[in-house]
Design an enzyme around this catalytic site. Structure first.
Site, PDB file in Angstrom:
ATOM      1  N   LEU A  63      85.434 -19.874 -74.602  1.00 12.51           N
ATOM      2  CA  LEU A  63      86.182 -18.728 -74.089  1.00 12.51           C
ATOM      3  C   LEU A  63      86.483 -17.748 -75.220  1.00 12.51           C
ATOM      4  O   LEU A  63      87.285 -18.047 -76.112  1.00 12.51           O
ATOM      5  CB  LEU A  63      87.516 -19.183 -73.476  1.00 12.51           C
ATOM      6  CG  LEU A  63      87.453 -20.031 -72.212  1.00 12.51           C
ATOM      7  CD1 LEU A  63      88.728 -20.857 -72.060  1.00 12.51           C
ATOM      8  CD2 LEU A  63      87.259 -19.125 -71.002  1.00 12.51           C
ATOM      9  N   GLN A  75      80.676 -23.326 -80.983  1.00 11.29           N
ATOM     10  CA  GLN A  75      79.574 -22.705 -80.249  1.00 11.29           C
ATOM     11  C   GLN A  75      78.979 -21.588 -81.108  1.00 11.29           C
ATOM     12  O   GLN A  75      79.664 -20.623 -81.464  1.00 11.29           O
ATOM     13  CB  GLN A  75      80.023 -22.126 -78.909  1.00 11.29           C
ATOM     14  CG  GLN A  75      78.823 -21.702 -78.065  1.00 11.29           C
ATOM     15  CD  GLN A  75      79.201 -20.909 -76.835  1.00 11.29           C
ATOM     16  OE1 GLN A  75      79.834 -19.872 -76.946  1.00 11.29           O
ATOM     17  NE2 GLN A  75      78.806 -21.384 -75.668  1.00 11.29           N
ATOM     18  N   HIS A 123      74.613 -21.378 -78.215  1.00 10.76           N
ATOM     19  CA  HIS A 123      74.863 -20.489 -77.078  1.00 10.76           C
ATOM     20  C   HIS A 123      73.543 -19.826 -76.696  1.00 10.76           C
ATOM     21  O   HIS A 123      73.065 -18.918 -77.371  1.00 10.76           O
ATOM     22  CB  HIS A 123      75.895 -19.437 -77.475  1.00 10.76           C
ATOM     23  CG  HIS A 123      76.461 -18.662 -76.325  1.00 10.76           C
ATOM     24  ND1 HIS A 123      75.879 -18.623 -75.063  1.00 10.76           N
ATOM     25  CD2 HIS A 123      77.570 -17.877 -76.235  1.00 10.76           C
ATOM     26  CE1 HIS A 123      76.609 -17.854 -74.267  1.00 10.76           C
ATOM     27  NE2 HIS A 123      77.633 -17.387 -74.955  1.00 10.76           N
ATOM     28  N   TYR A 126      72.796 -13.137 -73.948  1.00 10.43           N
ATOM     29  CA  TYR A 126      72.782 -12.915 -75.394  1.00 10.43           C
ATOM     30  C   TYR A 126      71.401 -13.261 -75.953  1.00 10.43           C
ATOM     31  O   TYR A 126      70.458 -13.495 -75.198  1.00 10.43           O
ATOM     32  CB  TYR A 126      73.918 -13.695 -76.047  1.00 10.43           C
ATOM     33  CG  TYR A 126      75.278 -13.244 -75.560  1.00 10.43           C
ATOM     34  CD1 TYR A 126      75.705 -11.923 -75.774  1.00 10.43           C
ATOM     35  CD2 TYR A 126      76.118 -14.098 -74.850  1.00 10.43           C
ATOM     36  CE1 TYR A 126      76.942 -11.484 -75.293  1.00 10.43           C
ATOM     37  CE2 TYR A 126      77.354 -13.664 -74.381  1.00 10.43           C
ATOM     38  CZ  TYR A 126      77.764 -12.357 -74.598  1.00 10.43           C
ATOM     39  OH  TYR A 126      78.975 -11.915 -74.133  1.00 10.43           O
ATOM     40  N   ARG A 139      76.030 -22.965 -66.989  1.00  5.48           N
ATOM     41  CA  ARG A 139      76.885 -22.068 -66.212  1.00  5.48           C
ATOM     42  C   ARG A 139      76.037 -21.537 -65.072  1.00  5.48           C
ATOM     43  O   ARG A 139      75.054 -20.838 -65.283  1.00  5.48           O
ATOM     44  CB  ARG A 139      77.393 -20.901 -67.062  1.00  5.48           C
ATOM     45  CG  ARG A 139      78.356 -19.993 -66.285  1.00  5.48           C
ATOM     46  CD  ARG A 139      78.560 -18.655 -66.935  1.00  5.48           C
ATOM     47  NE  ARG A 139      77.347 -17.866 -67.014  1.00  5.48           N
ATOM     48  CZ  ARG A 139      76.789 -17.218 -65.993  1.00  5.48           C
ATOM     49  NH1 ARG A 139      77.325 -17.273 -64.777  1.00  5.48           N
ATOM     50  NH2 ARG A 139      75.673 -16.526 -66.157  1.00  5.48           N
ATOM     51  N   GLY A 159      86.879 -23.015 -67.688  1.00  6.85           N
ATOM     52  CA  GLY A 159      87.180 -21.912 -68.575  1.00  6.85           C
ATOM     53  C   GLY A 159      88.542 -21.316 -68.336  1.00  6.85           C
ATOM     54  O   GLY A 159      89.520 -21.690 -68.974  1.00  6.85           O
TER      55      GLY A 159
END
Length: 361
Positions: A24, A98, A172, A177, A261, A316
């Site tokens: 987060l 992360q 990540h 990204y 996710r 989250g």
């Protein structure tokens, strides 16, 4: 029968329960991306999670375009992370870092550098800067030499995370990204060995994962993917063709766990989608612990673990407002509501001041 509150072995990490704190971004570091003492209090409050996955941590100045987000490329950053990790460990918690490169989702006013990506594309979303949200800029296409440099930056970040005391790292590879931009056909327009076929688009993720595993060990390495739906203008036309083989590749590397996710038609963050969820096909090829994330209620989480759909669930926003989330879920107690306007603000408000029913966290 396995339950959400039973322990689980995540590679080298023994987690006391299967309630995982999802990464987060909270923007409580300095403008130089150095962790601050308040972050130690925040994470320690949430140390009853089976495992804390830290907020996304930049591997380089180039890759960190979020104002007040922390990095892990300098020795000063490493030293500032040490008391954060120690605070979690003192409360018997576990925490992994992360590792983050934001790719084209960076604004030059934050980094002083042109954003980079697999291809010269421009996001349609406005980007966070120190002067509010601004229009995105076209990314510069990475050369093979650039890719090698970034792989070395992942290596450095991994060494730094371990030096800071983290129990492991998560790569990540989600949410639009850099690594996700390589994976998806809407953003990867390359014609070399990193573009075109699904096998080629997976190559950068594989290179990163192999470099990280070589330093941290597979038992301390994990990956986060967002295999279906749009993430910040990044989408794939046939996600099962790229993400299932990607999971198979990660299984071969024997990473500690994989976190997904997954978006849904009624999702509340990173858009909504009718693209099918892929946890079933992925679980068929990934034989290590699988952690699912996105809008899970208590009932959904209990059922997912008890039926074996997932090995654990990461939460989250519920962890933002409920430092004692594990206690509340186990005892079916009401949850605090998070305050959106303080998600990315600085200071204690909406960060360390949420009440806990269980004073031990």
């Amino acid at each position: 029968m396995v339950t959400l509150f039973d322990p689980i072995q995540l590679g080298d990490i023994h987690a006391a329960n299967r309630v995982i704190m999802a990464p987060l971004t909270r923007a409580r570091a300095t403008r130089d991306h150095i962790p601050t003492p308040i972050m130690a209090e925040y994470y320690a409050q949430r140390s009853s999670a089976g495992l804390i996955i830290s907020e996304a941590v930049g591997i380089s100045q180039e890759g960190l375009g979020w104002p007040y987000a922390p990095g892990i490329w300098s020795q000063q950053q490493v030293e500032a992370w040490k008391p954060v990790v120690e605070a979690v460990h003192k409360k018997n918690g576990k925490i992994v870092a992360q590792l983050w490169h934001m790719g084209r989702m960076v604004h030059s006013s934050v980094t002083g550098l042109q954003p980079v990506s697999c291809s010269p594309t421009t996001p349609s979303e406005k980007l966070h800067t120190y002067d509010g949200k601004q229009d995105a800029e076209q990314a510069r296409e990475l050369t093979k030499q650039d890719i090698e440099r970034i792989l070395e930056e992942y290596e450095r970040a991994t060494r730094n995370a371990l030096a800071a005391g983290f129990d492991g790292v998560q790569i990540h590879a989600a949410n639009g990204y850099l690594i996700d931009e390589f994976l998806r056909d809407s953003t990867n327009l390359r014609t070399d060995s990193y573009g075109g076929s699904a096998e080629n688009r997976i190559r950068f993720l594989q290179d990163v994962a192999e470099r990280v595993v070589a330093i941290a060990g597979a038992g301390k390495t994990s990956v986060r993917l967002s295999p279906n739906g749009e993430s910040q203008g990044c989408i794939d036309s046939h996600p099962e063709h790229v993400f299932v083989p990607a999971a198979c590749m990660l299984n071969t590397l024997e990473i500690a766990f994989l976190e997904l996710r997954e978006s849904s038609p009624d999702g509340t963050f990173f858009g909504q989608t009718n693209q099918a969820k892929l946890h079933g096909p992925i679980k068929n090829v990934f034989h290590h612990p699988l952690i699912l994330n996105q809008d899970y209620t208590r009932e959904d989480a209990l059922a997912a673990v008890e039926t074996g759909i997932a090995d654990a669930i990461s939460f989250g926003r519920n962890f933002i407002a409920n430092p004692d989330l594990v206690y509340r879920l186990e005892n079916d107690l009401p949850l605090n509501q998070d305050i959106v306007k303080t998600w990315y603000s600085q200071g204690q408000a909406g960060y360390t001041d949420y009440s806990a029913l269980n004073k031990e966290g």
